[in-house]
Design a protein around this motif. Structure first.
Motif, PDB file in Angstrom:
ATOM      1  N   ASN A  74      49.420  26.255  30.021  1.00 25.10           N
ATOM      2  CA  ASN A  74      50.277  25.060  30.068  1.00 25.10           C
ATOM      3  C   ASN A  74      51.697  25.342  29.598  1.00 25.10           C
ATOM      4  OD1 ASN A  74      49.466  25.175  27.384  1.00 25.10           O
ATOM      5  ND2 ASN A  74      49.017  22.971  27.203  1.00 25.10           N
ATOM      6  N   ASN A 121      49.782  15.879  28.691  1.00 18.60           N
ATOM      7  CA  ASN A 121      49.444  14.849  29.676  1.00 18.60           C
ATOM      8  C   ASN A 121      50.650  14.037  30.119  1.00 18.60           C
ATOM      9  OD1 ASN A 121      46.925  15.838  29.386  1.00 18.60           O
ATOM     10  ND2 ASN A 121      46.030  14.001  28.450  1.00 18.60           N
ATOM     11  N   LEU A 124      52.607  16.123  32.608  1.00 23.42           N
ATOM     12  CA  LEU A 124      51.997  16.121  33.948  1.00 23.42           C
ATOM     13  C   LEU A 124      52.234  14.792  34.642  1.00 23.42           C
ATOM     14  CD1 LEU A 124      48.547  17.926  33.399  1.00 23.42           C
ATOM     15  CD2 LEU A 124      50.736  18.910  34.105  1.00 23.42           C
ATOM     16  N   TYR A 131      45.744  15.005  37.773  1.00 19.82           N
ATOM     17  CA  TYR A 131      44.992  16.076  37.121  1.00 19.82           C
ATOM     18  C   TYR A 131      43.596  15.628  36.740  1.00 19.82           C
ATOM     19  CZ  TYR A 131      46.597  13.664  32.872  1.00 19.82           C
ATOM     20  OH  TYR A 131      46.869  12.726  31.921  1.00 19.82           O
ATOM     21  N   TRP A 132      42.709  16.607  36.706  1.00 20.02           N
ATOM     22  CA  TRP A 132      41.327  16.407  36.312  1.00 20.02           C
ATOM     23  C   TRP A 132      40.980  17.438  35.249  1.00 20.02           C
ATOM     24  CZ3 TRP A 132      43.243  15.623  41.074  1.00 20.02           C
ATOM     25  CH2 TRP A 132      42.826  14.487  41.781  1.00 20.02           C
ATOM     26  N   ALA A 146      39.471  16.907  43.352  1.00 19.01           N
ATOM     27  CA  ALA A 146      40.856  17.382  43.392  1.00 19.01           C
ATOM     28  C   ALA A 146      41.211  17.885  44.790  1.00 19.01           C
ATOM     29  CB  ALA A 146      41.059  18.478  42.352  1.00 19.01           C
ATOM     30  N   VAL A 158      46.064  19.277  39.938  1.00 25.34           N
ATOM     31  CA  VAL A 158      45.884  20.108  38.747  1.00 25.34           C
ATOM     32  C   VAL A 158      44.473  19.953  38.184  1.00 25.34           C
ATOM     33  CG1 VAL A 158      46.581  20.329  36.311  1.00 25.34           C
ATOM     34  CG2 VAL A 158      48.321  20.095  38.102  1.00 25.34           C
ATOM     35  N   MET A 160      42.703  20.887  34.517  1.00 23.08           N
ATOM     36  CA  MET A 160      42.943  21.378  33.167  1.00 23.08           C
ATOM     37  C   MET A 160      41.717  22.149  32.690  1.00 23.08           C
ATOM     38  SD  MET A 160      46.023  20.507  32.481  1.00 23.08           S
ATOM     39  CE  MET A 160      45.948  21.296  30.882  1.00 23.08           C
TER      40      MET A 160
END
Ligand SMILES: Cc1ncc(C[n+]2csc(CCOP(=O)(O)OP(=O)(O)O)c2C)c(N)n1
Lengths: 168, 185
Positions: A74, A121, A124, A131-132, A146, A158, A160
């Motif tokens: 990240n 978060n 993003l 994102y998941w 996704a 995305v 994570m």
């Protein structure tokens, strides 16, 4: 128990043509598995010098109807703002990005990750990235959700990746 | 020679099988107006044209990919030249148009003149590289060699600053992508 890498890599090989990224220790086992598969699998894997370079390589694939997966820590999200906003999102190109989630409680002794961990978060979200969480029990479902979003919207998505999910 | 004069020259070399990636600013505009369409005209993503070309090259071994980049763009994504030299895709050509300036934003100096390009490119162990001043007497031979020799090639031209007044690229980036994607059936 982490994700079964044989199954995970098989899924990647089925759904993608190219992988590129900058490593994180959270990807260590996954990446050595990928490297061992080289020559056996059709998947092209290019190690990048920067995360925005990996996004650029993935863009070249996406612009010729190939499917690309990018991986990064990240901290690397800090390096891809322009690549996303003035390239991938602007030209509406699909790609999947695996991002290791550093700066959580287990990184208490790694202050270099603490600030990015806190804003992960919201960053993003500011970047309009869907994102998941990649969950050990549900990873196939997470990936499929996704992938569906990626294809339907023709945009980057995305996943994570927390500690212990893709590496011991 | 000026950058657009070099770009006009490329018309003689490019065919159906050629894909071009052009760096943002003035160069993309010139490539849009002077060369066959559609190509990948980058409008932003400064520093990334070489990476985009590399992705196209490894995924499309039957095509020839030419990246046309300014020195400012090259320097911002300098690691990509090393990545290319490592993977050595034999269908990738990189043309560097070096005016030693960020010309598009008003001609501010770049640090490009600190590089001895002949030595730098030599150190990358690629077969086909050249660094020279673009002039009417050298451009034909160097472009022949660049395009007609098989394999990865990097050609560095020092060019004069200057441009023709050209209109903005009229296509929205989604249209650029759509049109380009159509080249892949
Ligand atoms: C990340 C980023 N920083 C700054 C700019 C502003 N900018 C647009 S074009 C350009 C100069 C590009 O220089 P070069 O690649 O040498 O091409 P030239 O303009 O000389 O043809 C700059 C600085 C930008 N588009 N993106």
């Amino acid at each position: 128990m982490m994700i079964n890498l044989y199954e995970f890599t098989g899924f990647i090989e089925e759904n993608f043509d190219l992988v590129s990224g900058v490593p994180c220790s959270y990807f260590k086992d996954f990446l050595s598995y990928l490297t061992n598969q080289e020559g056996v699998s059709q998947l092209k894997h290019l190690i990048a010098t920067r995360e925005d370079e990996a996004i650029a390589i993935a863009t070249g694939a996406a612009l010729s109807k190939k499917r690309a997966l990018v991986y990064m820590q990240n901290s690397g999200v800090g390096n891809i703002g322009d690549a996303l906003t003035s390239l991938v999102q602007l030209y509406k190109l699909p790609m999947m990005i695996l991002i290791s989630y550093r700066g959580l409680i287990e990184d208490i002794d790694f202050p270099e990750h603490s600030i990015m961990g806190e804003i992960n978060n919201s960053l993003l979200e500011s970047l309009n990235l869907r994102y998941w969480d990649l969950e050990i029990e549900n990873w196939q479902k997470n990936m499929k959700n996704a992938l569906t979003e990626m294809k339907d919207q023709s945009l980057p998505v995305v996943l994570m990746v927390k500690q212990g999910v893709l590496s011991q | 020679m000026k950058g657009y004069e070099v770009i006009l020259k490329l018309q003689e070399y490019l065919g159906e099988n050629d894909l071009i990636v052009s760096s943002n600013g003035n160069i993309s505009r010139e490539v849009y107006h002077y060369l066959p369409k559609p190509q990948v005209y980058l409008r932003g993503s400064m520093g990334l044209p070489v990476g985009v070309g590399l992705g196209l090259a490894v995924m499309n071994p039957e095509k020839r990919i030419t990246v046309i980049t300014g020195d400012g763009n090259l320097l911002m994504g300098f690691g990509s030249v090393v990545t290319v030299a490592y993977y050595k895709p034999n269908n990738l050509k990189i043309l560097i148009l070096d005016n030693s300036q960020y010309f598009t934003t008003g001609g501010q100096q770049t640090v490009s003149s600190a590089i001895n390009y002949s030595k730098f490119l030599d150190s990358l162990n690629i077969m086909n590289f050249q660094s020279l001043e673009a002039s009417p007497s050298t451009v034909n031979d160097s472009l022949d060699n660049f395009f007609n020799t098989k394999g990865l090639a990097i050609l560095h031209y020092t060019i004069e600053e200057g441009k023709k007044e050209l209109s903005n690229i009229p296509w929205h980036p989604t249209k650029i992508a759509d049109k380009f994607l159509h080249r892949f059936g």
